[in-house]
Design a protein around this motif. Structure first.
Motif, short mmCIF file in Angstrom:
data_model
loop_
_atom_site.label_atom_id
_atom_site.label_comp_id
_atom_site.label_asym_id
_atom_site.label_seq_id
_atom_site.Cartn_x
_atom_site.Cartn_y
_atom_site.Cartn_z
N MET A 98 0.82 -1.22 0.00
CA MET A 98 0.00 0.00 0.00
C MET A 98 0.85 1.26 0.00
SD MET A 98 -2.85 -1.23 2.75
CE MET A 98 -4.26 -2.24 2.27
N ALA A 99 2.06 1.14 0.50
CA ALA A 99 2.96 2.29 0.55
C ALA A 99 3.87 2.34 -0.66
CB ALA A 99 3.80 2.24 1.83
N GLY A 100 3.95 1.24 -1.39
CA GLY A 100 4.91 1.17 -2.51
C GLY A 100 6.34 1.12 -2.02
N ALA A 101 6.55 0.68 -0.79
CA ALA A 101 7.89 0.62 -0.21
C ALA A 101 7.91 -0.39 0.92
CB ALA A 101 8.31 1.99 0.33
N PHE A 102 8.96 -1.19 0.96
CA PHE A 102 9.08 -2.22 2.00
C PHE A 102 9.67 -1.63 3.29
CE2 PHE A 102 9.38 -4.88 -1.93
CZ PHE A 102 8.31 -5.73 -1.68
N LYS A 103 9.21 -2.16 4.44
CA LYS A 103 9.93 -1.87 5.69
C LYS A 103 11.38 -2.31 5.52
CE LYS A 103 7.32 -4.56 8.21
NZ LYS A 103 6.83 -5.30 9.39
N PRO A 104 12.38 -1.62 6.01
CA PRO A 104 12.30 -0.48 6.94
C PRO A 104 12.22 0.90 6.26
CG PRO A 104 14.58 -1.16 6.73
CD PRO A 104 13.77 -2.10 5.86
N ASP A 105 11.77 0.99 5.01
CA ASP A 105 11.62 2.30 4.38
C ASP A 105 10.60 3.13 5.19
OD1 ASP A 105 11.70 3.39 1.04
OD2 ASP A 105 10.54 4.41 2.59
N PRO A 106 10.94 4.37 5.52
CA PRO A 106 10.02 5.20 6.31
C PRO A 106 8.62 5.30 5.71
CG PRO A 106 12.16 6.28 6.18
CD PRO A 106 12.22 5.06 5.28
N ALA A 107 8.50 5.22 4.38
CA ALA A 107 7.19 5.37 3.74
C ALA A 107 6.21 4.31 4.22
CB ALA A 107 7.33 5.31 2.22
N ALA A 108 6.69 3.12 4.51
CA ALA A 108 5.79 2.05 4.96
C ALA A 108 5.13 2.44 6.28
CB ALA A 108 6.55 0.74 5.10
N TYR A 109 5.92 2.92 7.22
CA TYR A 109 5.39 3.28 8.55
C TYR A 109 4.51 4.53 8.45
CZ TYR A 109 9.27 0.20 9.71
OH TYR A 109 10.13 -0.87 9.75
N ARG A 110 4.98 5.50 7.66
CA ARG A 110 4.24 6.76 7.55
C ARG A 110 2.88 6.56 6.89
NH1 ARG A 110 9.65 10.03 6.09
NH2 ARG A 110 10.15 10.72 8.21
N THR A 111 2.83 5.65 5.92
CA THR A 111 1.55 5.38 5.25
C THR A 111 0.54 4.80 6.24
OG1 THR A 111 2.62 5.05 3.13
CG2 THR A 111 0.46 4.04 3.40
N ALA A 112 1.00 3.87 7.06
CA ALA A 112 0.09 3.27 8.05
C ALA A 112 -0.41 4.34 9.03
CB ALA A 112 0.80 2.15 8.80
N ALA A 113 0.47 5.22 9.48
CA ALA A 113 0.06 6.28 10.41
C ALA A 113 -0.95 7.22 9.75
CB ALA A 113 1.28 7.07 10.89
N ALA A 114 -0.70 7.56 8.48
CA ALA A 114 -1.63 8.45 7.76
C ALA A 114 -2.99 7.78 7.62
CB ALA A 114 -1.06 8.79 6.38
N TYR A 115 -3.01 6.49 7.29
CA TYR A 115 -4.29 5.79 7.15
C TYR A 115 -5.03 5.73 8.48
CZ TYR A 115 -3.17 4.20 2.40
OH TYR A 115 -2.88 4.13 1.06
N LEU A 116 -4.29 5.59 9.57
CA LEU A 116 -4.94 5.55 10.89
C LEU A 116 -5.35 6.94 11.36
CD1 LEU A 116 -2.61 2.96 12.69
CD2 LEU A 116 -5.03 2.64 12.15
N GLY A 117 -4.84 7.97 10.71
CA GLY A 117 -5.14 9.33 11.14
C GLY A 117 -4.53 9.65 12.49
N LEU A 118 -3.39 9.03 12.79
CA LEU A 118 -2.73 9.19 14.09
C LEU A 118 -1.30 9.68 13.91
CD1 LEU A 118 -3.87 5.85 15.80
CD2 LEU A 118 -4.81 8.15 16.22
N ALA A 119 -0.79 10.30 14.97
CA ALA A 119 0.63 10.65 15.01
C ALA A 119 1.43 9.41 15.35
CB ALA A 119 0.86 11.73 16.07
N PRO A 120 2.70 9.34 14.88
CA PRO A 120 3.53 8.18 15.25
C PRO A 120 3.58 7.93 16.75
CG PRO A 120 4.60 9.42 13.51
CD PRO A 120 3.38 10.22 13.92
N SER A 121 3.56 8.98 17.55
CA SER A 121 3.65 8.81 19.00
C SER A 121 2.42 8.11 19.59
CB SER A 121 3.84 10.16 19.69
OG SER A 121 2.71 10.99 19.42
#
Lengths: 241, 241
Positions: free
Chosen positions: A157-180
């Motif tokens: 869904m992010a077009g990038a594999f972990k540990p690429d930051p895009a993978a984590y950031r996409t999940a946070a954006a979809y959740l509508g939450l801050a990383p913290s």
């Protein structure tokens, strides 16, 4: 005793799947034995599955995801299988059997603590996957195994594999939450370190049998992670669930 | 009596959420009455909610998703609310109250047939959403209402709103299935016609109360859809579940 310092602001947990939530080594070994049915007696499947997994990581590391062409993880596993079988001189397996064996990665079974652990965590947190496996693979294995997620997110869904930051950031954006507000849960330290560097909370889960009974997995707790847990039930207890 | 012709090859069902699976009109009206607490006696909320919904469609239709800038549906609802309240001369609602009211779209309640219908369909099919709402909205309302999906897909993941073909094609790619193996389920004919034009099977579900008891919804069955169902239980029966 809950690790209270990280509990208060946490809204969602993101789970690695292959290795952390599921026991790929046992599942794929057993499927290999079933499918080959005694026709490859010289192969040590316990070792073969670990070499297969290592080959998958090698291909993923070398994959250039910036060109807009997505490589399915199923095709990575399938190609790696064909290479390893050729190295082993195996010619007795049909194309359909190789495909069936590669699809064993979509039939992975959860560790025994996973379903009861998720049941305890679900009441308090949004539970989602963040896996490098294909969406279809995570959907299929979760449905088959009865793993109930509130959402399935994957690298695809992010077009990038972990540990690429895009993978984590996409999940946070979809959740509508801050990383913290999100905790990454994994048995792999590279995954947690990448998440931590972006501001996510982290929970390390020890999986001593990840590579089978005869191979060492890194299970040493590290104080840099917010939680170090023995399994998902221990994680639930530490998060006050 | 199952509609056997479409059952055989079907692997997954994709569900529209707002209107098809959830009763936005009742939920948002009730939330408006609760939040405004008698301070807006001149507003007919049954009509207001339908104008709010219409405004949402107008903005979505005008949204250019090709520039890589994603507009959250929550912000569309929030902006539309502010405009409509200004038209009505409402000044008594605080920013927090307006935000709470806009978030009512993330607390939508399912129609009574939805949870038992999904329970029957789940054993046979992969059940996923395909909604224009934000991922977080669908995750939040599904968790709150106890709607169990095998996966949540939304327009946000495709970068394009239904009826743009990219929305449907992205869901099919994530499922790893051909359109002919997937049935789109919706109470909105434009949604089904778009899916059908791409080769998806279609199920129309009548929701006569979608716009409340006093507004007409188009519930006429059409033979061009593979299934015309009264509700999700009828859909399950027609698909042999």
């Amino acid at each position: 005793m809950p690790d209270a310092t990280v509990c208060g602001s946490m809204e969602a947990l993101l789970f690695d799947v292959q290795g952390t939530a599921t026991d790929f080594h046992s599942t794929v070994c057993r499927e290999a034995v079933r499918i080959t049915a005694g026709r490859c007696p010289h192969i040590d499947w316990a070792d073969f599955v670990n070499r297969w997994r290592a080959e998958y990581f090698t291909v993923l590391d070398a994959t250039d995801t910036t060109q807009g062409q997505w490589t399915t993880v199923h095709s990575v596993y399938r190609d790696a299988l064909d290479r390893l079988l050729e190295e082993e001189g195996v010619t007795v397996l049909s194309d359909a059997e190789r495909e069936d064996l590669a699809l064993a990665w979509q039939r992975l079974e959860p560790w025994p603590d996973v379903i009861p652990g998720l049941d305890r965590l679900r009441a308090r947190f949004t539970l989602a996957t963040l896996s490098n496996a294909d969406v279809s693979a995570v959907v299929n294995l979760s449905k088959r195994a009865g793993l109930r997620w509130d959402a399935i997110f994957t690298a695809e869904m992010a077009g990038a594999f972990k540990p690429d930051p895009a993978a984590y950031r996409t999940a946070a954006a979809y959740l509508g939450l801050a990383p913290s507000e999100i905790m990454m849960v994994a048995s792999h330290k590279y995954d947690l370190r990448a998440a931590a560097s972006l501001g996510f909370a982290t929970a390390f889960v020890a999986r001593p049998r990840e590579y089978g009974p005869d191979a060492a997995a890194d299970v040493a707790p590290e104080p840099s992670f917010d939680v170090n847990a023995r399994d998902f039930l221990d994680l639930a207890a530490r998060l006050g669930c």
